[in-house]
Motif scaffolding. Sequence first.
Motif, PDB file in Angstrom:
ATOM      1  N   LEU A  21     106.194   8.532  70.063  1.00  0.00           N
ATOM      2  CA  LEU A  21     106.042   7.990  71.410  1.00  0.00           C
ATOM      3  C   LEU A  21     104.933   6.943  71.463  1.00  0.00           C
ATOM      4  O   LEU A  21     105.026   5.972  72.230  1.00  0.00           O
ATOM      5  CB  LEU A  21     105.771   9.114  72.416  1.00  0.00           C
ATOM      6  N   LYS A  22     103.902   7.117  70.662  1.00  0.00           N
ATOM      7  CA  LYS A  22     102.840   6.107  70.623  1.00  0.00           C
ATOM      8  C   LYS A  22     103.381   4.786  70.086  1.00  0.00           C
ATOM      9  O   LYS A  22     102.962   3.712  70.524  1.00  0.00           O
ATOM     10  CB  LYS A  22     101.673   6.604  69.774  1.00  0.00           C
ATOM     11  N   ARG A  23     104.302   4.875  69.144  1.00  0.00           N
ATOM     12  CA  ARG A  23     104.928   3.647  68.634  1.00  0.00           C
ATOM     13  C   ARG A  23     105.794   2.976  69.694  1.00  0.00           C
ATOM     14  O   ARG A  23     106.053   1.773  69.609  1.00  0.00           O
ATOM     15  CB  ARG A  23     105.792   3.964  67.416  1.00  0.00           C
ATOM     16  N   LEU A  24     106.256   3.766  70.655  1.00  0.00           N
ATOM     17  CA  LEU A  24     107.143   3.238  71.688  1.00  0.00           C
ATOM     18  C   LEU A  24     106.396   2.808  72.945  1.00  0.00           C
ATOM     19  O   LEU A  24     107.031   2.367  73.912  1.00  0.00           O
ATOM     20  CB  LEU A  24     108.190   4.295  72.049  1.00  0.00           C
ATOM     21  N   GLU A  25     105.062   2.921  72.947  1.00  0.00           N
ATOM     22  CA  GLU A  25     104.305   2.528  74.130  1.00  0.00           C
ATOM     23  C   GLU A  25     104.534   1.073  74.493  1.00  0.00           C
ATOM     24  O   GLU A  25     104.433   0.680  75.652  1.00  0.00           O
ATOM     25  CB  GLU A  25     102.813   2.778  73.906  1.00  0.00           C
ATOM     26  N   TYR A  26     104.796   0.240  73.482  1.00  0.00           N
ATOM     27  CA  TYR A  26     104.978  -1.190  73.717  1.00  0.00           C
ATOM     28  C   TYR A  26     106.126  -1.471  74.677  1.00  0.00           C
ATOM     29  O   TYR A  26     106.207  -2.552  75.284  1.00  0.00           O
ATOM     30  CB  TYR A  26     105.234  -1.915  72.395  1.00  0.00           C
ATOM     31  N   ARG A  27     107.048  -0.528  74.847  1.00  0.00           N
ATOM     32  CA  ARG A  27     108.206  -0.762  75.710  1.00  0.00           C
ATOM     33  C   ARG A  27     107.839  -0.682  77.181  1.00  0.00           C
ATOM     34  O   ARG A  27     108.601  -1.109  78.047  1.00  0.00           O
ATOM     35  CB  ARG A  27     109.298   0.269  75.387  1.00  0.00           C
ATOM     36  N   GLY A  28     106.646  -0.143  77.487  1.00  0.00           N
ATOM     37  CA  GLY A  28     106.222   0.026  78.863  1.00  0.00           C
ATOM     38  C   GLY A  28     106.635   1.391  79.397  1.00  0.00           C
ATOM     39  O   GLY A  28     107.747   1.850  79.139  1.00  0.00           O
ATOM     40  N   TYR A  29     105.740   2.067  80.133  1.00  0.00           N
ATOM     41  CA  TYR A  29     106.070   3.391  80.658  1.00  0.00           C
ATOM     42  C   TYR A  29     105.023   3.795  81.680  1.00  0.00           C
ATOM     43  O   TYR A  29     103.929   3.220  81.756  1.00  0.00           O
ATOM     44  CB  TYR A  29     106.132   4.424  79.537  1.00  0.00           C
ATOM     45  N   ASP A  30     105.388   4.788  82.506  1.00  0.00           N
ATOM     46  CA  ASP A  30     104.441   5.294  83.496  1.00  0.00           C
ATOM     47  C   ASP A  30     104.400   6.815  83.550  1.00  0.00           C
ATOM     48  O   ASP A  30     103.718   7.393  84.386  1.00  0.00           O
ATOM     49  CB  ASP A  30     104.742   4.724  84.890  1.00  0.00           C
ATOM     50  N   SER A  31     105.150   7.497  82.677  1.00  0.00           N
ATOM     51  CA  SER A  31     105.034   8.947  82.507  1.00  0.00           C
ATOM     52  C   SER A  31     105.636   9.284  81.149  1.00  0.00           C
ATOM     53  O   SER A  31     106.290   8.446  80.524  1.00  0.00           O
ATOM     54  CB  SER A  31     105.768   9.718  83.625  1.00  0.00           C
ATOM     55  N   ALA A  32     105.394  10.500  80.698  1.00  0.00           N
ATOM     56  CA  ALA A  32     105.875  10.887  79.367  1.00  0.00           C
ATOM     57  C   ALA A  32     106.097  12.388  79.322  1.00  0.00           C
ATOM     58  O   ALA A  32     105.522  13.153  80.119  1.00  0.00           O
ATOM     59  CB  ALA A  32     104.877  10.469  78.292  1.00  0.00           C
ATOM     60  N   GLY A  33     106.931  12.813  78.368  1.00  0.00           N
ATOM     61  CA  GLY A  33     107.178  14.233  78.224  1.00  0.00           C
ATOM     62  C   GLY A  33     107.879  14.576  76.925  1.00  0.00           C
ATOM     63  O   GLY A  33     108.449  13.698  76.263  1.00  0.00           O
TER      64      GLY A  33
END
Length: 605
Positions: A21-33
């Motif tokens: 998920l840290k690798r996917l942060e570049y895609r933009g996000y506002d919550s995670a699970g």
Amino acid sequence: MCGIIGIVGASPVQDRLIESLKRLEYRGYDSAGVAGFTKDGVQRRRASGKLKNLEEVLAAQPLEAVVGIGHTRWATHGPPTEGNAHPHHAGRVTLVHNGIIENFAELKARLQAEGRTFDTDTDTEVVAQLLDRELASGKAPIDAFKATLDQVRGAFALVIMVEGEEGLLLGARRGPPLVVGYGQGEMFLGSDALAVGPFTNRVAYLEDGDYVALSRDKAQIFDEDGKPVERPVQVVPQSPALMEKGNYRHFMEKEIHDQPEGCQRTIAAYVDMVAGATTFEGVDLAGVERIQVVGCGTAYLAGLVGKYLIEPLADLPVDVDVASEFRYRQPALRENTLTIAISQSGETADTLAALRYCKDKGLQTAVVVNAQGSTMAREADVVWPIYCGPEIGVASTKAFTAQVSVLTALAVAAARARGRIDAAEEKRLVGVLVEAPRLIAESINLEEAVQGIAHEVSKARDVLYLGRGPMYPLALEGALKLKEISYIHAEGYAAGELKHGPIALVDEETPIVILAPYDSYFEKSASNMSEVMARGGQVVFITDPEGERHAPAGAKVVVTAPRCDPLIAPLVMSAPIQLLAYQVAVQKGADVDQPRNLAKSVTVE
């Protein structure tokens, strides 16, 4: 958009889900699970905000599982609360989703009428509820999944866990990408190759409409009609160093500094430096009568720069359209038109739709992409890759200059193929292109000078960018960058349009950034500069040494980029406007790499 990872593992997955998920942060996000099969059944851990919030939840409540899914959500339906964060759950089904379910309201009403209750504001939950209903009817998981997919409309990627099937993950792709990763006694599903990169470099790209059943040792892939299919397994080289910021504060800063190398690799792919010739394959440029460029955001502006280079040099008409409007206006297309789609990710939904529209009209298609395994790269007739490496910051920098590098080389190649220049002039222009990486590096060295300007610009409410010729699309790009990451309202204009309205905005509080290298447009740009200063405008003048000598006195700040041939001026002048946006954002304390409301890869319309 949203990021997805799924692991059917042989060892604990919690930390690996977070790593992905840290690798996917570049895609933009506002919550995670995340969610996983535990001894107590399926358990979920979710949090609004950044991944560090989810990590705090997991520190207090670890997820002990060897099969699990993870998600970073970019809100579309419902606010970015913990309750709306993925994974979502209904009955036996737990899932994560990237995209939009277009008929969710209709499906939700139908399911509610049957007595089902909903816990979230999202469109995603209807898929979980629908699949659970199909399972409850007695269907096997893969059959229930197919029945569910047949009822939903929209663009989506899904990864699903089903209670009672602890060694199984289901996945589907319709629009947004989804890849299968092949490990040693483990299998993976992810939004892209970067998502599964920490675990394997062997991936298969699902085609549009595919769905898959994943176990620890195999992937059963089916096409949209439910027929078993094979998708080739590819080895994707991954360098962990590309995902690290190194000594830089932000990925954007690193990627600005990566540009000389990225442009050098890209230019080298399209020129023969020994022969002094361009090398474009797959298209008969002499037979092309028109070029149609489509792209979104920065990619669209790269295409606009290309228009200003290709038309005068090659005498070849170029139309540039915002991809999100293109097919809806039903453009009049003619044979012998080459479509060029530009997209960093190769997955941009609107650009992909425009590409397909042109293919359906019988046009030859080429794509300028950073991801060679992307959907656009697979569907186009010709692929012209850029070689800048993964771009993590949401605001595109090195991908933009690499895209412009391809289009600049294309302008030279088209001019030669169409007899507008001879071999000697082609060789000279190739020499000019080869100089670009060095001059870009010199331009990046202006960072300290730009930092001083940023202090003043960061106080502004509004900023105007002006340019003529190829500097006009660069002015648009500068304004876009400032808006994206500093949240200051900025507009780019063709400098000649100043007197047709924008000059009313000029006052002592509004910085005016004028891009004007010493070229055939310079005298008129200098005249616009004088008009602005006469009305109290605070001019930031970005030029070159000759332009500095001939500039009207009175500019608040002059930034002097290295002198260069007009062919590569858009490349050399890009760094100062990128650095200005970056430094302003830093001084304002903004989240540079993940600006609010934005996503790196926009895979839904």
